[in-house]
Design a protein around this motif. Structure first.
Motif, PDB file in Angstrom:
ATOM      1  N   VAL A 140       0.841  -1.201   0.000  1.00 53.70           N
ATOM      2  CA  VAL A 140       0.000   0.000   0.000  1.00 53.70           C
ATOM      3  C   VAL A 140       0.874   1.249   0.000  1.00 53.70           C
ATOM      4  O   VAL A 140       0.563   2.243  -0.658  1.00 53.70           O
ATOM      5  CB  VAL A 140      -0.974  -0.014   1.204  1.00 53.70           C
ATOM      6  CG1 VAL A 140      -1.774   1.277   1.264  1.00 53.70           C
ATOM      7  CG2 VAL A 140      -1.910  -1.215   1.109  1.00 53.70           C
ATOM      8  N   ALA A 141       2.010   1.186   0.679  1.00 51.29           N
ATOM      9  CA  ALA A 141       2.923   2.329   0.741  1.00 51.29           C
ATOM     10  C   ALA A 141       3.470   2.721  -0.631  1.00 51.29           C
ATOM     11  O   ALA A 141       3.953   3.842  -0.807  1.00 51.29           O
ATOM     12  CB  ALA A 141       4.068   2.015   1.697  1.00 51.29           C
ATOM     13  N   ASP A 142       3.394   1.831  -1.617  1.00 50.66           N
ATOM     14  CA  ASP A 142       3.878   2.135  -2.960  1.00 50.66           C
ATOM     15  C   ASP A 142       2.953   3.081  -3.723  1.00 50.66           C
ATOM     16  O   ASP A 142       3.357   3.639  -4.744  1.00 50.66           O
ATOM     17  CB  ASP A 142       4.031   0.843  -3.773  1.00 50.66           C
ATOM     18  CG  ASP A 142       5.129  -0.054  -3.245  1.00 50.66           C
ATOM     19  OD1 ASP A 142       6.188   0.469  -2.831  1.00 50.66           O
ATOM     20  OD2 ASP A 142       4.931  -1.288  -3.254  1.00 50.66           O
ATOM     21  N   VAL A 154      -5.107   4.311  -3.596  1.00 50.81           N
ATOM     22  CA  VAL A 154      -4.789   3.619  -2.351  1.00 50.81           C
ATOM     23  C   VAL A 154      -5.668   2.381  -2.202  1.00 50.81           C
ATOM     24  O   VAL A 154      -5.183   1.299  -1.851  1.00 50.81           O
ATOM     25  CB  VAL A 154      -4.924   4.552  -1.128  1.00 50.81           C
ATOM     26  CG1 VAL A 154      -4.765   3.779   0.168  1.00 50.81           C
ATOM     27  CG2 VAL A 154      -3.892   5.674  -1.204  1.00 50.81           C
ATOM     28  N   ALA A 155      -6.945   2.497  -2.525  1.00 52.94           N
ATOM     29  CA  ALA A 155      -7.841   1.336  -2.456  1.00 52.94           C
ATOM     30  C   ALA A 155      -7.392   0.249  -3.427  1.00 52.94           C
ATOM     31  O   ALA A 155      -7.449  -0.939  -3.111  1.00 52.94           O
ATOM     32  CB  ALA A 155      -9.284   1.751  -2.748  1.00 52.94           C
ATOM     33  N   GLU A 156      -6.917   0.639  -4.593  1.00 53.84           N
ATOM     34  CA  GLU A 156      -6.430  -0.329  -5.572  1.00 53.84           C
ATOM     35  C   GLU A 156      -5.188  -1.042  -5.036  1.00 53.84           C
ATOM     36  O   GLU A 156      -5.055  -2.255  -5.163  1.00 53.84           O
ATOM     37  CB  GLU A 156      -6.119   0.367  -6.901  1.00 53.84           C
ATOM     38  CG  GLU A 156      -5.598  -0.543  -7.966  1.00 53.84           C
ATOM     39  CD  GLU A 156      -6.599  -1.563  -8.479  1.00 53.84           C
ATOM     40  OE1 GLU A 156      -6.166  -2.458  -9.218  1.00 53.84           O
ATOM     41  OE2 GLU A 156      -7.793  -1.497  -8.157  1.00 53.84           O
ATOM     42  N   ALA A 166      -0.526  -2.429 -18.539  1.00 50.05           N
ATOM     43  CA  ALA A 166      -1.421  -2.592 -17.405  1.00 50.05           C
ATOM     44  C   ALA A 166      -1.027  -1.652 -16.292  1.00 50.05           C
ATOM     45  O   ALA A 166      -0.218  -0.776 -16.461  1.00 50.05           O
ATOM     46  CB  ALA A 166      -1.388  -4.025 -16.889  1.00 50.05           C
ATOM     47  N   GLY A 167      -1.595  -1.931 -15.125  1.00 49.13           N
ATOM     48  CA  GLY A 167      -1.236  -1.181 -13.932  1.00 49.13           C
ATOM     49  C   GLY A 167      -2.455  -0.634 -13.258  1.00 49.13           C
ATOM     50  O   GLY A 167      -3.497  -0.446 -13.870  1.00 49.13           O
ATOM     51  N   PRO A 168      -2.332  -0.389 -11.971  1.00 49.76           N
ATOM     52  CA  PRO A 168      -3.452   0.173 -11.234  1.00 49.76           C
ATOM     53  C   PRO A 168      -3.866   1.495 -11.862  1.00 49.76           C
ATOM     54  O   PRO A 168      -3.027   2.322 -12.156  1.00 49.76           O
ATOM     55  CB  PRO A 168      -2.883   0.374  -9.823  1.00 49.76           C
ATOM     56  CG  PRO A 168      -1.722  -0.563  -9.745  1.00 49.76           C
ATOM     57  CD  PRO A 168      -1.167  -0.632 -11.133  1.00 49.76           C
ATOM     58  N   GLY A 169      -5.132   1.698 -12.069  1.00 52.70           N
ATOM     59  CA  GLY A 169      -5.573   2.905 -12.731  1.00 52.70           C
ATOM     60  C   GLY A 169      -6.894   3.435 -12.223  1.00 52.70           C
ATOM     61  O   GLY A 169      -7.537   4.225 -12.877  1.00 52.70           O
TER      62      GLY A 169
END
Length: 165
Positions: free
Chosen positions: A15-17, A42-44, A34-37
């Motif tokens: 999460v710290a990332d 933070v929730a992702e 891809a990747g969190p988007g």
């Protein structure tokens, strides 16, 4: 757990990332597949960390520079998603612009394949790439992935590349 080739490393996302990921995105576009988007990053990242804790089929790695521990991007490995055959894993990467052109993308994919093989998680790795991303297509070929087919779906048109592990 850190999987490394001595230059870059993969470790489970934390999460710290999220803060470093957002800061890098603000500095320039991210190139990859891809990747969190989601709007709530933070929730992702919490979801990704929980997936690791549960030993789930979707594993998001932080791609880090071994010397500085700086976040260079993310890598997603999905084990046997519904659109793939049994013992196939989908690999998708998201490398920050500042790290592109240094071989990080290729090193990331090679380390992902090593992870899958070492833990006997898949027999084949699959890259699904935007055909307009000529750099990603060339990289897939350089790494020994072979064109399999093209598909059109919610993500648009994608060219599929396979490699035995």
């Amino acid at each position: 757990m850190l999987i490394s080739d001595g230059v870059i490393g993969l470790r489970p996302i934390e999460v710290a990332d999220a803060a470093a990921y957002l800061a890098a995105r603000d500095r320039g576009p991210v190139r990859g597949t891809a990747g969190p988007g989601t709007p709530n990053m933070v929730a992702e990242f919490e979801r990704c960390a929980a997936e690791w804790a549960a030993n789930g089929p979707h594993r998001t790695f932080a791609v880090v520079d071994v010397d500085s521990h700086a976040l260079a991007g993310t890598l997603d490995v999905t084990l046997e998603p519904e659109f793939l055959s049994k013992r196939q894993a989908d690999i998708a990467y998201d490398i920050h612009a500042a790290w592109c052109g240094r071989g990080v993308e290729g090193r990331t994919i090679v380390l992902a394949c090593r992870y899958l093989a070492r833990h006997d998680l898949a027999d084949e790795a699959v890259l699904r790439l935007d055909p307009a991303n000529t750099a990603a297509l060339a990289l897939a070929h350089r790494l020994g992935f072979h064109y399999h087919r093209s598909s059109t779906g919610p993500e648009g048109r994608l060219d599929w590349f396979l490699q035995a592990l």
